[in-house]
Write an enzyme that holds these catalytic residues in place. Structure first.
Site, PDB file in Angstrom:
ATOM      1  N   GLU A  55       7.806  -1.660   5.377  1.00 15.64           N
ATOM      2  CA  GLU A  55       6.517  -1.752   5.857  1.00 15.64           C
ATOM      3  C   GLU A  55       5.601  -2.883   5.700  1.00 15.64           C
ATOM      4  O   GLU A  55       4.963  -2.978   4.614  1.00 15.64           O
ATOM      5  CB  GLU A  55       5.969  -0.325   5.141  1.00 15.64           C
ATOM      6  CG  GLU A  55       4.538  -0.204   5.618  1.00 15.64           C
ATOM      7  CD  GLU A  55       3.803   1.045   4.996  1.00 15.64           C
ATOM      8  OE1 GLU A  55       4.431   1.924   4.160  1.00 15.64           O
ATOM      9  OE2 GLU A  55       2.772   1.379   5.321  1.00 15.64           O
ATOM     10  N   LYS A  94      10.388   3.601   0.261  1.00 11.91           N
ATOM     11  CA  LYS A  94       9.355   3.075   1.021  1.00 11.91           C
ATOM     12  C   LYS A  94       8.597   1.991   0.012  1.00 11.91           C
ATOM     13  O   LYS A  94       8.494   1.978  -1.082  1.00 11.91           O
ATOM     14  CB  LYS A  94       8.196   3.958   1.325  1.00 11.91           C
ATOM     15  CG  LYS A  94       6.825   3.192   1.620  1.00 11.91           C
ATOM     16  CD  LYS A  94       5.607   4.408   2.113  1.00 11.91           C
ATOM     17  CE  LYS A  94       4.386   3.632   1.623  1.00 11.91           C
ATOM     18  NZ  LYS A  94       3.102   4.482   1.911  1.00 11.91           N
ATOM     19  N   ARG A  96      -3.513  17.927  -8.487  1.00 12.42           N
ATOM     20  CA  ARG A  96      -2.449  16.828  -7.770  1.00 12.42           C
ATOM     21  C   ARG A  96      -1.247  17.948  -7.368  1.00 12.42           C
ATOM     22  O   ARG A  96      -0.873  18.069  -6.175  1.00 12.42           O
ATOM     23  CB  ARG A  96      -1.983  15.717  -8.330  1.00 12.42           C
ATOM     24  CG  ARG A  96      -3.028  14.436  -8.448  1.00 12.42           C
ATOM     25  CD  ARG A  96      -2.430  13.164  -8.730  1.00 12.42           C
ATOM     26  NE  ARG A  96      -1.602  13.201 -10.162  1.00 12.42           N
ATOM     27  CZ  ARG A  96      -2.307  12.919 -11.353  1.00 12.42           C
ATOM     28  NH1 ARG A  96      -3.585  12.547 -11.462  1.00 12.42           N
ATOM     29  NH2 ARG A  96      -1.475  12.973 -12.257  1.00 12.42           N
ATOM     30  N   LYS A 116       8.133   0.731   9.343  1.00 10.71           N
ATOM     31  CA  LYS A 116       6.969   1.569   9.329  1.00 10.71           C
ATOM     32  C   LYS A 116       5.841   0.414   9.637  1.00 10.71           C
ATOM     33  O   LYS A 116       5.102  -0.324   9.047  1.00 10.71           O
ATOM     34  CB  LYS A 116       6.534   2.006   8.025  1.00 10.71           C
ATOM     35  CG  LYS A 116       5.370   2.842   8.017  1.00 10.71           C
ATOM     36  CD  LYS A 116       5.342   3.855   6.871  1.00 10.71           C
ATOM     37  CE  LYS A 116       3.979   4.413   6.754  1.00 10.71           C
ATOM     38  NZ  LYS A 116       3.965   5.850   5.950  1.00 10.71           N
TER      39      LYS A 116
HETATM   40  P1  13P Z   1      -1.852   6.169   6.758  1.00 16.92           P
HETATM   41  O1  13P Z   1      -0.981   6.716   7.751  1.00 16.92           O
HETATM   42  O2  13P Z   1      -2.889   7.062   5.890  1.00 16.92           O
HETATM   43  O3  13P Z   1      -2.122   4.912   7.000  1.00 16.92           O
HETATM   44  O4  13P Z   1      -0.657   6.213   5.438  1.00 16.92           O
HETATM   45  C1  13P Z   1       0.652   5.830   5.704  1.00 16.92           C
HETATM   46  C2  13P Z   1       1.151   5.165   4.484  1.00 16.92           C
HETATM   47  O5  13P Z   1       1.881   5.755   3.928  1.00 16.92           O
HETATM   48  C3  13P Z   1       1.011   3.750   4.101  1.00 16.92           C
HETATM   49  O6  13P Z   1       1.733   2.970   3.419  1.00 16.92           O
END
Ligand code: 13P
Length: 337
Positions: A182, A142, A52, A224
């Site tokens: 998000e 996030k 990682r 998001k």
């Molecule tokens: P993807 O762009 O692969 O959907 O991932 C974005 C992300 O951080 C989802 O939480």
């Protein structure tokens, strides 16, 4: 609109504006250890901390990445990690002019009383964790929760998702972190684009209702969203123009212009599709910075090109830079393929 008088108010606005700057977007590289394990397995690598670290070193040290990338979302492990040659990852990002961010949610679990839906954990202890992440150099956060169309969504699941996001956003702002809000509306399902639009309208209405109720400063958040598309198993496919029309219609009806940036997730779209759709949304001026916060749509080719081999690092970084530059152009509405 409520303006919070919190001690971080000005800094939050500044951080959000920096991330939402012209021609730039976010690299989401905050895969949890479980998800990172799946990505590494796809190239035949074991899910070890060393692997990682090697992969994340490759990503953050791609030369010139900061020209296209304004923020990078990290998993907790990476916020405290060093590169393979011993530099703090956070320091490498700052040198690249990239704002470090942190995934703060604790993932999804079944939502009791719902139609097999889920909710997102992580509010317990969030204030002290956020303060520690700020100390460590993070400036934005996030929290990803999901809404499933085939399983409902039930009114309960939407309310829980919106409330959780609003509590998280208020706590983040209190601790100096710009919250990325998000509520991912999953692509899964056979439904058409109109159904996605209807669900997204409901979800964003609730999210903003609770954000306001929690006195979140709209100038100091980033969103998001998922783009408005037909379900992944739908017979209909939508052109970039159609996705842009529906998605912008949604944003205009639900998102106040005080919000500085809309950073879309790619959600399983192909790399090129995600770029084309973003480009289509930027063909005329928008009240917000309309940009990207992609994980898979920035990393897929990069990861495959690397394949875990040191001799492929440069080619893999070039693949990442190519996607980052393509999306940078799309943010400016100038992507030509
Ligand atoms: P993807 O762009 O692969 O959907 O991932 C974005 C992300 O951080 C989802 O939480």
């Amino acid at each position: 609109l409520t303006i919070r008088a919190g001690s971080y108010a000005d800094e939050l606005v500044k951080t959000a504006k920096t991330i939402a700057s012209p021609g730039r977007g976010i690299l989401a590289m905050d895969e949890s250890n479980a998800t990172c394990g799946k990505r590494l397995a796809s190239i035949g690598l074991e899910n070890t901390e060393a692997n990682r670290q090697a992969y994340r070193t490759l990503l953050v040290s791609a030369p010139g990445l900061g020209q296209f990338i304004s923020g990078a979302i990290l998993f907790e492990e990476t916020l405290y990690q060093s590169t393979v040659d011993g530099k703090k990852i956070v320091d490498v990002l700052v040198e690249q002019n990239i704002v470090p961010g942190i995934k703060v949610d604790k993932g999804l679990v079944p939502l009791a009383g719902s139609n097999d839906e889920s909710w997102c954990q992580g509010l317990d202890g969030l204030a002290s964790r956020s303060a520690a992440y700020y100390q460590q150099g993070a400036r934005f956060a996030k929290w990803r929760t999901v809404v499933s169309i085939p399983n409902g969504p039930s009114a309960l699941a939407v309310k829980e998702a919106a409330w959780g996001l609003a509590r998280y956003a208020a706590i983040s702002q209190d601790n100096g972190l710009v919250p990325i809000v998000e509520p991912e509306i999953l692509l899964d399902g056979e439904h058409g684009i109109d159904r996605t639009f209807e669900v997204a309208k409901k979800v964003w209405a609730e999210v903003f209702f609770y954000l306001a109720e929690n006195n979140v400063q709209f100038e100091g958040i980033l969103l998001k969203p998922s783009m408005v598309t037909p379900g992944a198993e739908s017979k209909d496919r939508a052109s970039p123009q159609k996705v842009a029309d529906y998605t912008l219609k949604l944003l205009h009806s639900r998102i106040p212009p005080a919000v500085p940036g809309i950073m879309f997730l790619s959600g399983g779209q192909s790399e090129v599709e995600a770029t084309l759709n973003l480009n289509a949304m930027n063909q005329s001026p928008n009240p917000w910075h309309v940009s990207f916060s992609y994980a898979r749509a920035l990393q897929n080719t990069c990861l495959k090109t690397w394949g875990g081999r040191p001799e492929n690092v440069k080619a893999a970084q070039d693949a990442l830079l190519f996607r980052a530059k393509s999306n940078s152009l799309a943010q400016l509405g100038k992507y030509t393929g």
